[in-house]
Design a protein around this motif. Structure first.
Motif, mmCIF file in Angstrom:
data_model
loop_
_atom_site.group_PDB
_atom_site.id
_atom_site.type_symbol
_atom_site.label_atom_id
_atom_site.label_comp_id
_atom_site.label_asym_id
_atom_site.label_seq_id
_atom_site.Cartn_x
_atom_site.Cartn_y
_atom_site.Cartn_z
ATOM 1 N N PRO A 147 -72.465 -16.029 -8.552
ATOM 2 C CA PRO A 147 -71.586 -15.295 -7.652
ATOM 3 C C PRO A 147 -71.709 -13.784 -7.823
ATOM 4 N N ASP A 148 -71.310 -13.065 -6.808
ATOM 5 C CA ASP A 148 -71.318 -11.608 -6.833
ATOM 6 C C ASP A 148 -70.037 -11.095 -7.484
ATOM 7 N N THR A 149 -70.076 -9.864 -7.968
ATOM 8 C CA THR A 149 -68.886 -9.187 -8.511
ATOM 9 C C THR A 149 -68.840 -7.787 -7.906
ATOM 10 N N PRO A 150 -68.506 -7.664 -6.628
ATOM 11 C CA PRO A 150 -68.541 -6.359 -5.964
ATOM 12 C C PRO A 150 -67.600 -5.351 -6.624
ATOM 13 N N PRO A 151 -67.882 -4.064 -6.467
ATOM 14 C CA PRO A 151 -67.015 -3.034 -7.052
ATOM 15 C C PRO A 151 -65.568 -3.194 -6.598
ATOM 16 N N GLY A 152 -64.657 -3.170 -7.550
ATOM 17 C CA GLY A 152 -63.246 -3.329 -7.253
ATOM 18 C C GLY A 152 -62.792 -4.769 -7.162
ATOM 19 N N GLU A 153 -63.738 -5.711 -7.201
ATOM 20 C CA GLU A 153 -63.396 -7.137 -7.117
ATOM 21 C C GLU A 153 -63.855 -7.907 -8.350
ATOM 22 N N GLU A 154 -64.183 -7.186 -9.425
ATOM 23 C CA GLU A 154 -64.655 -7.865 -10.635
ATOM 24 C C GLU A 154 -63.519 -8.691 -11.247
ATOM 25 N N PRO A 155 -63.792 -9.914 -11.680
ATOM 26 C CA PRO A 155 -62.767 -10.724 -12.346
ATOM 27 C C PRO A 155 -62.263 -10.028 -13.614
ATOM 28 N N ALA A 156 -61.002 -10.265 -13.933
ATOM 29 C CA ALA A 156 -60.384 -9.602 -15.084
ATOM 30 C C ALA A 156 -61.084 -9.952 -16.385
ATOM 31 N N ASP A 157 -61.562 -11.201 -16.519
ATOM 32 C CA ASP A 157 -62.196 -11.569 -17.789
ATOM 33 C C ASP A 157 -63.532 -10.863 -17.974
ATOM 34 N N ILE A 158 -64.230 -10.549 -16.880
ATOM 35 C CA ILE A 158 -65.485 -9.809 -17.000
ATOM 36 C C ILE A 158 -65.213 -8.352 -17.375
ATOM 37 N N LEU A 159 -64.150 -7.765 -16.846
ATOM 38 C CA LEU A 159 -63.830 -6.374 -17.170
ATOM 39 C C LEU A 159 -63.291 -6.204 -18.587
ATOM 40 N N ASP A 160 -62.739 -7.250 -19.143
ATOM 41 C CA ASP A 160 -62.046 -7.174 -20.431
ATOM 42 C C ASP A 160 -62.983 -6.711 -21.545
ATOM 43 N N ALA A 161 -62.516 -5.758 -22.346
ATOM 44 C CA ALA A 161 -63.291 -5.301 -23.501
ATOM 45 C C ALA A 161 -63.395 -6.385 -24.574
ATOM 46 N N TYR A 162 -62.490 -7.364 -24.540
ATOM 47 C CA TYR A 162 -62.630 -8.528 -25.414
ATOM 48 C C TYR A 162 -63.503 -9.534 -24.675
ATOM 49 N N PRO A 163 -64.743 -9.725 -25.110
ATOM 50 C CA PRO A 163 -65.724 -10.425 -24.271
ATOM 51 C C PRO A 163 -65.707 -11.936 -24.345
ATOM 52 N N ILE A 164 -64.988 -12.514 -25.290
ATOM 53 C CA ILE A 164 -65.152 -13.936 -25.552
ATOM 54 C C ILE A 164 -64.600 -14.806 -24.431
ATOM 55 N N VAL A 165 -63.593 -14.312 -23.706
ATOM 56 C CA VAL A 165 -63.032 -15.111 -22.613
ATOM 57 C C VAL A 165 -64.075 -15.304 -21.519
ATOM 58 N N ALA A 166 -64.718 -14.217 -21.092
ATOM 59 C CA ALA A 166 -65.766 -14.329 -20.071
ATOM 60 C C ALA A 166 -66.940 -15.141 -20.596
ATOM 61 N N TYR A 167 -67.253 -14.958 -21.862
ATOM 62 C CA TYR A 167 -68.404 -15.653 -22.428
ATOM 63 C C TYR A 167 -68.260 -17.161 -22.345
ATOM 64 N N PHE A 168 -67.041 -17.663 -22.548
ATOM 65 C CA PHE A 168 -66.817 -19.113 -22.535
ATOM 66 C C PHE A 168 -66.407 -19.648 -21.161
ATOM 67 N N ASN A 169 -66.414 -18.799 -20.157
ATOM 68 C CA ASN A 169 -66.076 -19.253 -18.807
ATOM 69 C C ASN A 169 -67.299 -19.927 -18.188
ATOM 70 N N ARG A 170 -67.279 -21.246 -18.108
ATOM 71 C CA ARG A 170 -68.471 -21.990 -17.687
ATOM 72 C C ARG A 170 -68.849 -21.722 -16.235
ATOM 73 N N SER A 171 -67.931 -21.170 -15.456
ATOM 74 C CA SER A 171 -68.276 -20.879 -14.060
ATOM 75 C C SER A 171 -69.292 -19.754 -13.965
ATOM 76 N N TYR A 172 -69.515 -19.027 -15.062
ATOM 77 C CA TYR A 172 -70.515 -17.958 -15.085
ATOM 78 C C TYR A 172 -71.826 -18.410 -15.718
ATOM 79 N N HIS A 173 -71.980 -19.698 -16.007
ATOM 80 C CA HIS A 173 -73.150 -20.194 -16.747
ATOM 81 C C HIS A 173 -74.054 -21.047 -15.869
#
Length: 567
Positions: free
Chosen positions: A39-65
């Motif tokens: 999926p795309d992550t257009p400017p201003g529409e990035e998911p909160a877990d991707i923006l988060d400085a704590y990376p582990i939440v996005a890392y384990f999100n299987r929808s990004y794998h």
């Protein structure tokens, strides 16, 4: 069926692909397309877990794998041994959207080694301008070693703001005579330092999708961005690549191109080449694939940074404040001095939080990894149930030097966690593993939160319930002190529990065209065919001494300039 045609068709919107799309489309005469399977992550529409400085939440999100991607870390003990799950990004920005956000350059010695292996024009003096070009260093600004006007902001958390565990580790290192070198990207010597991250001033992640595919870039009429578009094969006319076949919205589409640039990563890129008939001729024929170019190096030279770790319980006064999202603040580069290994070949880091959930907040970890490994694996193509599939085997400890350095590293970690500076900061230290159980608990679900919340309540009741929880639930049958007293036990534990760092690289390496094991030349053109390049971590002749993200971005910048200069 009408077929769209582009001058440059880029396969993969990750660390290099997004860079190439942005830089090539700067030239209005180039018609550029960027294809990303996720999926795309257009400017201003990035998911909160991707923006988060704590990376582990996005890392384990299987929808990004990529789903069902399995690998072997070593030679399977028997034919029924299943492969391990491997988290590889399938989202705009690629790994830069879900990784640990560590912005490390390679060492000058890495690039000297690259040149020795035939990567002409990839020495330190040639790559440094592109490291500078990509960055806006918020701490060091413009200098001979740093840039202040690049798309990607880099910053560090100063030592005065480090959490207790990281500070205690620094004090233990200082007591051993280890210096604080400050700028590990500018000073190639050994020492500890604040970790450089690709975070902006607000502490948010800045992926290549965010840094390079801005609103202004996306508005260019000569740039077409196609998310959720999975390339299934490369198309050729004779020996020339002329486009791709892809799947989009459930439909098969054909796209033509003057040049195809594959930026799909070190696991996917060689697979696309294999399926196109570029690789080891005998293996391809055995899989029923017509040979286009006999390049036996495709899929070989697979590398990663193997690592092991200890973890321990943090008393409440030692825990990362909830207001502080960046959980890893300090790192340590050192030389193992094991025979026939280079300087700066090892790396340690102290993590103040083991996971997103309540038990994760109670645990610190300290890991050691081999910065310059010698073990190599391979990716081969095989036909299973009538379909062409890749068999991926890292063989991560196949070189004895890598195993010896992890053994030595565990002893160094053990001395560190038992140093007086650690007293009262961390307790109940145990060998840490990245098991399937840990992976499942890493998924962000209400059930996992509830399970770990109940466990965390037990952990905080006192030392005895904490001991029972660690010994029977978190790390059963793992006595750290006993293991460290037995060389055989330690070696066996490392062999069974070492994992990679998700820095797959080397499978389409740069080299001299006369080297039969080289896959691309110094301009990243695939040797033996025309109209095709590979630009991602797979081109590395050897994995760099650090996280691969920044060097892959640098490669994108460098090849974009080479393409524009030759046009």
């Amino acid at each position: 069926m009408s077929i769209q045609r582009f001058d440059y068709l880029i396969v993969g919107g990750g660390a290099a692909g997004a860079v190439l799309a942005a830089r090539l489309s700067e030239r209005s005469s180039f018609n550029v397309a960027l294809l990303e399977a996720g999926p795309d992550t257009p400017p201003g529409e990035e998911p909160a877990d991707i923006l988060d400085a704590y990376p582990i939440v996005a890392y384990f999100n299987r929808s990004y794998h990529w789903q069902d991607l399995g690998v072997y870390l070593d030679t399977p003990k028997n034919a029924d041994t299943p492969p391990r799950r491997y988290e590889q990004a399938k989202v705009m920005g690629g790994g830069t959207s879900i990784n640990g956000q560590f912005a490390f350059r390679g060492l000058p010695s890495d690039f000297a080694s690259w040149e020795e292996r035939g990567a002409k024009g990839w020495g330190w003096d040639e790559v440094l301008p592109y490291y500078r070009k990509l960055e806006t260093d918020l701490d060091f600004g413009k200098s001979p070693l740093h840039g202040d006007s690049g798309p990607m902001p880099l910053r560090r958390i100063p030592r005065a703001k480090w959490s207790p565990f990281g500070e205690a580790a620094a004090q233990a290192l200082e007591a051993q005579g280890v210096p604080d070198i400050g700028d590990h990207n500018g000073d190639p010597v050994d020492g500890f330092f604040p970790m450089t991250t690709n975070n902006n001033v607000d502490g948010e992640r800045v992926s290549t999708a965010r840094a390079y595919l801005t609103k202004e870039v996306r508005a260019r009429k000569n740039l077409t961005i196609m998310p959720l578009t999975e390339v299934t094969s490369l198309r050729f006319d004779g020996q020339r690549a002329i486009g791709v076949k892809a799947r989009r919205n459930g439909q098969e589409i054909l796209l033509d191109a003057g040049e195809v640039i594959v930026c799909a990563g070190a696991l996917q890129s060689p697979t696309l080449l294999h399926k196109a008939g570029i690789g080891n001729a005998s293996q391809l024929r055995a899989s029923g694939v017509e040979v286009l170019a006999d390049r036996p190096g495709v899929g070989l030279n697979l590398q990663d940074h193997p690592m092991v770790a200890f973890a321990g319980y943090l008393p409440k006064r030692s825990r990362l404040p909830k207001s502080q999202r960046r959980h890893i603040q300090m790192g340590y580069r050192y030389s193992s001095d094991i025979a026939n290994t280079p300087g700066g070949d090892m790396f340690m880091l102290a993590s103040n939080r083991a996971a997103w959930h309540p038990i994760g907040r109670q645990l610190a970890s300290i890991l050691v990894c081999v910065n310059r490994p010698f073990s190599t694996g391979e990716i081969t193509l095989e036909r299973r149930n009538g379909e062409l599939k890749s068999n991926i085997n890292f063989r991560q400890l196949s070189d004895e030097r890598d195993l010896k350095r992890l053994e030595d590293g565990m002893h160094r970690l053990w001395r560190l966690v038992n140093h007086p500076s650690m007293k009262g900061v961390v307790e109940r230290v145990f060998p840490a593993t990245f098991s399937d159980r840990v992976r499942k608990l890493g998924a962000v679900t209400n059930q996992n939160w509830l399970i770990t919340f109940m466990g965390s309540m037990v952990m905080d009741l006192g030392d005895f319930p904490r001991k029972m929880m660690i010994e029977n639930v978190i790390a059963p049958n793992q006595d750290a002190a006993q293991m460290m007293q037995s060389n055989n036990a330690l070696r066996d534990w490392i062999i069974d529990n070492a994992c990679g760092s998700w820095h797959a690289s080397g499978t389409c390496r740069i080299g001299d065209p006369d080297d039969k094991y080289a896959v691309v030349d110094s301009s990243c053109r695939v040797i033996g065919v025309e109209g095709l390049r590979v630009v991602d971590a797979s081109i590395m002749p050897s994995v760099i001494s650090g996280n691969t993200m920044l060097t892959t971005v640098m490669a994108g910048e460098k090849i974009a300039d080479a393409i524009k200069a030759a046009a």
